[in-house]
Design a protein around this motif. Structure first.
Motif, PDB file in Angstrom:
ATOM      1  N   THR A   1       1.014  -5.001  12.492  1.00 34.38           N
ATOM      2  CA  THR A   1       1.839  -3.968  13.054  1.00 34.38           C
ATOM      3  C   THR A   1       2.854  -4.369  14.314  1.00 34.38           C
ATOM      4  O   THR A   1       3.764  -3.772  14.416  1.00 34.38           O
TER       5      THR A   1
ATOM      6  N   LYS B   1      -6.743  -0.590   0.674  1.00 34.93           N
ATOM      7  CA  LYS B   1      -7.038  -1.864   1.520  1.00 34.93           C
ATOM      8  C   LYS B   1      -5.918  -2.906   1.367  1.00 34.93           C
ATOM      9  O   LYS B   1      -5.888  -3.414   0.333  1.00 34.93           O
ATOM     10  N   LYS B   2      -5.519  -3.197   2.410  1.00 35.99           N
ATOM     11  CA  LYS B   2      -4.620  -4.481   2.293  1.00 35.99           C
ATOM     12  C   LYS B   2      -5.419  -5.803   2.110  1.00 35.99           C
ATOM     13  O   LYS B   2      -6.466  -6.002   2.676  1.00 35.99           O
TER      14      LYS B   2
ATOM     15  N   SER C   1      -8.599  -7.946   8.171  1.00 38.63           N
ATOM     16  CA  SER C   1      -9.472  -7.393   9.339  1.00 38.63           C
ATOM     17  C   SER C   1      -8.724  -6.155   9.861  1.00 38.63           C
ATOM     18  O   SER C   1      -7.280  -6.022   9.921  1.00 38.63           O
ATOM     19  N   LYS C   2      -9.302  -5.334  10.929  1.00 38.90           N
ATOM     20  CA  LYS C   2      -8.554  -4.466  11.732  1.00 38.90           C
ATOM     21  C   LYS C   2      -7.577  -5.158  12.922  1.00 38.90           C
ATOM     22  O   LYS C   2      -6.556  -4.953  12.983  1.00 38.90           O
ATOM     23  N   GLN C   3      -8.096  -6.221  13.335  1.00 37.90           N
ATOM     24  CA  GLN C   3      -7.392  -7.173  14.126  1.00 37.90           C
ATOM     25  C   GLN C   3      -6.115  -7.537  13.505  1.00 37.90           C
ATOM     26  O   GLN C   3      -4.982  -7.663  14.127  1.00 37.90           O
ATOM     27  N   GLU C   4      -6.359  -8.178  12.262  1.00 35.88           N
ATOM     28  CA  GLU C   4      -5.113  -8.649  11.383  1.00 35.88           C
ATOM     29  C   GLU C   4      -3.990  -7.788  11.436  1.00 35.88           C
ATOM     30  O   GLU C   4      -2.677  -7.798  11.460  1.00 35.88           O
ATOM     31  N   ILE C   5      -4.493  -6.401  10.774  1.00 37.82           N
ATOM     32  CA  ILE C   5      -3.329  -5.272  10.593  1.00 37.82           C
ATOM     33  C   ILE C   5      -2.671  -5.077  12.144  1.00 37.82           C
ATOM     34  O   ILE C   5      -1.725  -4.613  12.081  1.00 37.82           O
ATOM     35  N   GLU C   6      -3.546  -4.944  13.188  1.00 37.62           N
ATOM     36  CA  GLU C   6      -2.829  -4.671  14.502  1.00 37.62           C
ATOM     37  C   GLU C   6      -1.839  -5.769  14.754  1.00 37.62           C
ATOM     38  O   GLU C   6      -0.769  -5.202  15.380  1.00 37.62           O
TER      39      GLU C   6
ATOM     40  N   CYS D   1       0.861  -1.424  -0.077  1.00 37.84           N
ATOM     41  CA  CYS D   1      -0.036  -0.104  -0.101  1.00 37.84           C
ATOM     42  C   CYS D   1       0.919   1.257  -0.041  1.00 37.84           C
ATOM     43  O   CYS D   1       0.729   2.124  -0.626  1.00 37.84           O
TER      44      CYS D   1
ATOM     45  N   LYS E   1      -8.422   5.417  -1.138  1.00 34.81           N
ATOM     46  CA  LYS E   1      -8.613   4.693  -0.077  1.00 34.81           C
ATOM     47  C   LYS E   1      -7.781   3.455  -0.616  1.00 34.81           C
ATOM     48  O   LYS E   1      -8.177   2.679  -1.549  1.00 34.81           O
TER      49      LYS E   1
END
Length: 139
Positions: free
Chosen positions: A69, A51-52, A61-66, A26, A49
């Protein structure tokens, strides 16, 4: 079918795109626009916009990205600790499997790269992962 574009100067035209780049990070994606009059807008980000995606095309999902990270943060902390650590006098740097004989040491980033070259192994990512390269600031 025919498409007609209003070329009146001073008017903005909204353009919607939906493009998937399966092997592009991204942060490497940038959008620049130039119109027929030569006016340009560089690095449009405010309406872009990103999106991965997983390899199967589903959105992270946001959890996977967290989680990802946090993993990157831990790796960066490990690199910073490697830079701070003093080498012991008997330090024997790993060659990461590219040694020619058992017990061979690779003390510098160049020695690791040479060992990989002799084996004809791909060494592109060594600068970012080999402790010698990290310590020498070559990552």
């Amino acid at each position: 079918s025919q498409t007609i574009v209003d070329t009146s100067l001073g008017k903005m035209m909204r353009v919607n795109l939906n493009i998937t780049f399966p092997a592009l990070a991204c942060e490497d994606l940038h959008l620049d626009v130039i119109d027929i009059a030569g006016d340009s807008q560089l690095n449009i980000e405010d309406t872009l916009k990103k999106k991965k995606l997983h390899l199967d095309g589903t959105i992270f999902s946001k959890q996977e990205i967290e989680v990802e990270t946090n993993q990157h943060r831990q790796m960066q902390e490990k690199k910073e600790q490697t830079l701070k650590d003093e080498l012991t006098p008997d330090y024997c740097g790993p060659c990461y499997g590219a040694h020619e004989e058992e017990g061979q040491c690779c003390q510098t980033c160049d020695e690791v790269l040479v060992a990989y070259t002799k084996k004809r192994w791909k060494s592109d990512l060594l600068r970012y992962t080999a402790e010698q390269c990290i310590r020498e600031g070559r990552d």
